[in-house]
Design a protein around this motif. Structure first.
Motif, PDB file in Angstrom:
ATOM      1  N   ASN A 106       0.829  -1.215   0.000  1.00  0.00           N
ATOM      2  CA  ASN A 106       0.000   0.000   0.000  1.00  0.00           C
ATOM      3  C   ASN A 106       0.860   1.259   0.000  1.00  0.00           C
ATOM      4  OD1 ASN A 106      -2.344  -1.496  -0.001  1.00  0.00           O
ATOM      5  ND2 ASN A 106      -2.595  -1.447   2.222  1.00  0.00           N
ATOM      6  N   ALA A 107       1.933   1.250   0.801  1.00  0.00           N
ATOM      7  CA  ALA A 107       2.836   2.407   0.858  1.00  0.00           C
ATOM      8  C   ALA A 107       3.537   2.611  -0.485  1.00  0.00           C
ATOM      9  CB  ALA A 107       3.862   2.215   1.971  1.00  0.00           C
ATOM     10  N   LEU A 108       4.001   1.510  -1.090  1.00  0.00           N
ATOM     11  CA  LEU A 108       4.667   1.599  -2.392  1.00  0.00           C
ATOM     12  C   LEU A 108       3.692   2.064  -3.463  1.00  0.00           C
ATOM     13  CD1 LEU A 108       7.044   1.095  -4.332  1.00  0.00           C
ATOM     14  CD2 LEU A 108       6.328  -1.310  -4.449  1.00  0.00           C
ATOM     15  N   ASP A 109       2.475   1.537  -3.433  1.00  0.00           N
ATOM     16  CA  ASP A 109       1.481   1.887  -4.450  1.00  0.00           C
ATOM     17  C   ASP A 109       1.140   3.373  -4.394  1.00  0.00           C
ATOM     18  OD1 ASP A 109      -0.264   0.782  -6.579  1.00  0.00           O
ATOM     19  OD2 ASP A 109      -1.849   1.602  -5.316  1.00  0.00           O
ATOM     20  N   LEU A 110       1.087   3.939  -3.188  1.00  0.00           N
ATOM     21  CA  LEU A 110       0.830   5.378  -3.053  1.00  0.00           C
ATOM     22  C   LEU A 110       1.960   6.181  -3.689  1.00  0.00           C
ATOM     23  CD1 LEU A 110      -0.554   5.634   0.605  1.00  0.00           C
ATOM     24  CD2 LEU A 110      -1.809   6.106  -1.516  1.00  0.00           C
ATOM     25  N   ARG A 111       3.186   5.715  -3.496  1.00  0.00           N
ATOM     26  CA  ARG A 111       4.329   6.412  -4.083  1.00  0.00           C
ATOM     27  C   ARG A 111       4.307   6.324  -5.602  1.00  0.00           C
ATOM     28  NH1 ARG A 111      10.851   5.539  -2.940  1.00  0.00           N
ATOM     29  NH2 ARG A 111      11.469   7.566  -3.758  1.00  0.00           N
ATOM     30  N   LEU A 112       4.000   5.133  -6.124  1.00  0.00           N
ATOM     31  CA  LEU A 112       3.934   4.956  -7.578  1.00  0.00           C
ATOM     32  C   LEU A 112       2.789   5.765  -8.177  1.00  0.00           C
ATOM     33  CD1 LEU A 112       4.654   1.123  -7.903  1.00  0.00           C
ATOM     34  CD2 LEU A 112       6.217   3.023  -8.356  1.00  0.00           C
ATOM     35  N   ASP A 113       1.680   5.839  -7.472  1.00  0.00           N
ATOM     36  CA  ASP A 113       0.547   6.641  -7.936  1.00  0.00           C
ATOM     37  C   ASP A 113       0.937   8.110  -8.008  1.00  0.00           C
ATOM     38  OD1 ASP A 113      -2.267   6.971  -8.656  1.00  0.00           O
ATOM     39  OD2 ASP A 113      -2.482   7.939  -6.701  1.00  0.00           O
ATOM     40  N   SER A 114       1.695   8.570  -7.022  1.00  0.00           N
ATOM     41  CA  SER A 114       2.162   9.959  -7.020  1.00  0.00           C
ATOM     42  C   SER A 114       3.084  10.233  -8.210  1.00  0.00           C
ATOM     43  CB  SER A 114       2.910  10.243  -5.705  1.00  0.00           C
ATOM     44  OG  SER A 114       3.442  11.545  -5.702  1.00  0.00           O
ATOM     45  N   ILE A 115       3.970   9.274  -8.520  1.00  0.00           N
ATOM     46  CA  ILE A 115       4.870   9.423  -9.669  1.00  0.00           C
ATOM     47  C   ILE A 115       4.083   9.439 -10.968  1.00  0.00           C
ATOM     48  CG2 ILE A 115       6.726   8.295 -10.968  1.00  0.00           C
ATOM     49  CD1 ILE A 115       7.734   7.235  -8.255  1.00  0.00           C
ATOM     50  N   ALA A 116       3.074   8.572 -11.064  1.00  0.00           N
ATOM     51  CA  ALA A 116       2.233   8.520 -12.269  1.00  0.00           C
ATOM     52  C   ALA A 116       1.531   9.855 -12.494  1.00  0.00           C
ATOM     53  CB  ALA A 116       1.203   7.394 -12.139  1.00  0.00           C
ATOM     54  N   ASN A 117       0.988  10.435 -11.423  1.00  0.00           N
ATOM     55  CA  ASN A 117       0.285  11.725 -11.538  1.00  0.00           C
ATOM     56  C   ASN A 117       1.250  12.845 -11.905  1.00  0.00           C
ATOM     57  OD1 ASN A 117      -2.214  10.607 -10.894  1.00  0.00           O
ATOM     58  ND2 ASN A 117      -1.944  10.937  -8.699  1.00  0.00           N
ATOM     59  N   ALA A 118       2.434  12.837 -11.284  1.00  0.00           N
ATOM     60  CA  ALA A 118       3.427  13.877 -11.567  1.00  0.00           C
ATOM     61  C   ALA A 118       3.905  13.785 -13.021  1.00  0.00           C
ATOM     62  CB  ALA A 118       4.613  13.736 -10.615  1.00  0.00           C
ATOM     63  N   THR A 119       4.105  12.562 -13.507  1.00  0.00           N
ATOM     64  CA  THR A 119       4.558  12.369 -14.888  1.00  0.00           C
ATOM     65  C   THR A 119       3.506  12.842 -15.877  1.00  0.00           C
ATOM     66  OG1 THR A 119       5.846  10.440 -14.187  1.00  0.00           O
ATOM     67  CG2 THR A 119       5.438  10.680 -16.545  1.00  0.00           C
ATOM     68  N   ALA A 120       2.249  12.471 -15.624  1.00  0.00           N
ATOM     69  CA  ALA A 120       1.152  12.887 -16.508  1.00  0.00           C
ATOM     70  C   ALA A 120       1.033  14.405 -16.553  1.00  0.00           C
ATOM     71  CB  ALA A 120      -0.159  12.266 -16.030  1.00  0.00           C
ATOM     72  N   THR A 121       1.240  15.046 -15.405  1.00  0.00           N
ATOM     73  CA  THR A 121       1.174  16.512 -15.344  1.00  0.00           C
ATOM     74  C   THR A 121       2.312  17.139 -16.143  1.00  0.00           C
ATOM     75  OG1 THR A 121       0.118  16.464 -13.164  1.00  0.00           O
ATOM     76  CG2 THR A 121       1.226  18.509 -13.798  1.00  0.00           C
ATOM     77  N   LYS A 122       3.529  16.633 -15.954  1.00  0.00           N
ATOM     78  CA  LYS A 122       4.699  17.178 -16.660  1.00  0.00           C
ATOM     79  C   LYS A 122       4.584  17.026 -18.177  1.00  0.00           C
ATOM     80  CE  LYS A 122       8.077  16.315 -12.953  1.00  0.00           C
ATOM     81  NZ  LYS A 122       9.249  15.480 -12.569  1.00  0.00           N
ATOM     82  N   LEU A 123       3.995  15.913 -18.619  1.00  0.00           N
ATOM     83  CA  LEU A 123       3.948  15.630 -20.052  1.00  0.00           C
ATOM     84  C   LEU A 123       2.612  16.007 -20.696  1.00  0.00           C
ATOM     85  CD1 LEU A 123       5.831  12.194 -20.150  1.00  0.00           C
ATOM     86  CD2 LEU A 123       6.728  14.467 -20.662  1.00  0.00           C
ATOM     87  N   LYS A 124       1.769  16.668 -19.945  1.00  0.00           N
ATOM     88  CA  LYS A 124       0.498  17.113 -20.516  1.00  0.00           C
ATOM     89  C   LYS A 124       0.774  18.137 -21.619  1.00  0.00           C
ATOM     90  CE  LYS A 124      -4.040  18.966 -19.282  1.00  0.00           C
ATOM     91  NZ  LYS A 124      -4.898  19.506 -18.191  1.00  0.00           N
ATOM     92  N   GLY A 125       0.168  17.938 -22.767  1.00  0.00           N
ATOM     93  CA  GLY A 125       0.390  18.828 -23.901  1.00  0.00           C
ATOM     94  C   GLY A 125       1.527  18.384 -24.805  1.00  0.00           C
ATOM     95  N   TYR A 126       2.240  17.322 -24.406  1.00  0.00           N
ATOM     96  CA  TYR A 126       3.360  16.823 -25.213  1.00  0.00           C
ATOM     97  C   TYR A 126       2.962  15.616 -26.058  1.00  0.00           C
ATOM     98  CZ  TYR A 126       6.677  19.815 -22.740  1.00  0.00           C
ATOM     99  OH  TYR A 126       7.350  20.899 -22.237  1.00  0.00           O
ATOM    100  N   GLU A 127       1.659  15.304 -26.087  1.00  0.00           N
ATOM    101  CA  GLU A 127       1.194  14.152 -26.860  1.00  0.00           C
ATOM    102  C   GLU A 127       1.660  14.267 -28.324  1.00  0.00           C
ATOM    103  OE1 GLU A 127      -0.691  16.075 -25.011  1.00  0.00           O
ATOM    104  OE2 GLU A 127      -1.564  14.823 -23.427  1.00  0.00           O
ATOM    105  N   GLY A 128       2.197  13.195 -28.855  1.00  0.00           N
ATOM    106  CA  GLY A 128       2.698  13.191 -30.229  1.00  0.00           C
ATOM    107  C   GLY A 128       4.153  13.589 -30.347  1.00  0.00           C
ATOM    108  N   LYS A 129       4.752  14.063 -29.244  1.00  0.00           N
ATOM    109  CA  LYS A 129       6.163  14.453 -29.295  1.00  0.00           C
ATOM    110  C   LYS A 129       7.039  13.236 -29.564  1.00  0.00           C
ATOM    111  CE  LYS A 129       9.891  16.762 -26.795  1.00  0.00           C
ATOM    112  NZ  LYS A 129      10.278  17.609 -25.654  1.00  0.00           N
ATOM    113  N   ALA A 130       8.046  13.419 -30.414  1.00  0.00           N
ATOM    114  CA  ALA A 130       8.951  12.325 -30.772  1.00  0.00           C
ATOM    115  C   ALA A 130      10.245  12.411 -29.983  1.00  0.00           C
ATOM    116  CB  ALA A 130       9.244  12.361 -32.268  1.00  0.00           C
ATOM    117  N   PHE A 131      10.822  11.265 -29.740  1.00  0.00           N
ATOM    118  CA  PHE A 131      12.166  11.188 -29.164  1.00  0.00           C
ATOM    119  C   PHE A 131      12.880  10.021 -29.827  1.00  0.00           C
ATOM    120  CE2 PHE A 131       9.447   8.595 -26.480  1.00  0.00           C
ATOM    121  CZ  PHE A 131      10.177   7.421 -26.302  1.00  0.00           C
ATOM    122  N   VAL A 132      14.205  10.044 -29.769  1.00  0.00           N
ATOM    123  CA  VAL A 132      15.018   9.026 -30.441  1.00  0.00           C
ATOM    124  C   VAL A 132      15.744   8.175 -29.398  1.00  0.00           C
ATOM    125  CG1 VAL A 132      16.867   8.627 -32.123  1.00  0.00           C
ATOM    126  CG2 VAL A 132      15.323  10.589 -32.402  1.00  0.00           C
TER     127      VAL A 132
END
Length: 285
Positions: free
Chosen positions: A167-193
């Protein structure tokens, strides 16, 4: 004289008996395929088990050949956790079967929606699934739950302890998932190599476009590389994720030609959270 010898052996027997009584209990070992799995399982089991990793100090999980010392650890382990679709896991699977330990096999990737991929192993081309499931926070949450279920079966007396840590780990992973989605919002379709296509699941989670310099698990022909560099320029890719241990000269040549920023990553790092955050931050620049 005989009496002295008798006394000596009596004392020796007493010390031997005491030493045997004070021996530490047999170490309980759980084994995983790759370092990111070890990170997750360590968070779940705490000090109840020692977690060992089959893949150590290797740049490529696809070409790794298990060392004898790792096979010896496998024989002593209480369970083995596969990540799925890595060539060396076939060796592990057969070894466990030969040892009559099929009941010690657990698949931590169970329930993950796999991405199809094409890889090259030795002289044989095989169409199979992309094994890099751990490069997704959502997948890591599934992996953590699968591992916890298995550990609770192995050591049911401490199931509550393992569930609490999950449960403690899942809360941390959920926080990372939310932070990542926030940081990459608007970057849909962006390419990387990338050189090796290790970020397919990451890209799928956030609507990104991965351009790999490999072709069917091998270095792409020069024509394919030129085509993909042109694609990277047309899609305005800005970063090239070079794999740790890879060919630096080739990475620099690609970056110069496509005007890319080079960032070295290690998808097999046990410090999985830091690596994941690093990739996110570089894409959000």
């Amino acid at each position: 004289m005989k009496q002295l010898i008798y006394i000596f052996y009596s004392v020796l027997l007493i010390f031997t008996a005491v030493a045997c009584q004070s021996e530490t209990p047999h170490e309980r070992i759980l084994m995983v395929s790759i370092p990111p799995q070890k990170y997750v399982l360590d968070q779940i089991v705490g000090d109840k088990f020692t977690v060992e990793c089959m893949l150590r100090n290797a740049a490529s999980a696809e070409s790794y050949d298990p060392e004898m010392s790792q096979i010896m650890l496998l024989e002593k382990s209480d369970a083995y956790f596969f990540i799925g679709n890595l060539p060396f896991e076939r060796i592990v699977d057969k070894k466990l079967s030969d040892l009559d330990k099929d009941d010690r096999k657990f698949h931590s990737e169970k329930g993950i929606k796999l991405i199809s991929g094409h890889h090259h192993h030795g002289e044989v081309d095989e169409h199979e699934f992309d094994p890099h499931v751990w490069m997704s926070v959502n997948n890591m949450r599934i992996i953590a739950r699968n591992m916890t279920d298995a550990v609770c079966r192995i050591d049911s007396a401490n199931a509550h302890f393992y569930r609490q840590r999950l449960n403690a780990l899942d809360l941390r992973l959920d926080s990372i998932a939310n932070a990542t989605a926030t940081k990459l919002k608007g970057y849909e379709g962006k390419a990387f190599v990338v050189w090796h296509p290790s970020l397919s699941y990451f890209a799928a989670d956030y609507g990104l476009h991965q351009i790999s310099m490999e072709y069917e698990g091998k270095e792409a022909p020069i024509g394919q590389i030129q085509h993909r560099l042109k694609e990277a320029q047309e899609m305005k890719a800005s970063v090239f994720f070079a794999q740790e241990g890879g060919d630096e000269n080739k990475a620099l040549a690609i970056c110069r030609q496509a005007r890319l920023r080079s960032v070295t990553i290690n998808p097999l790092s046990e410090d999985w959270i830091n690596e994941f955050t690093k990739i996110t931050d570089e894409l959000a620049k």
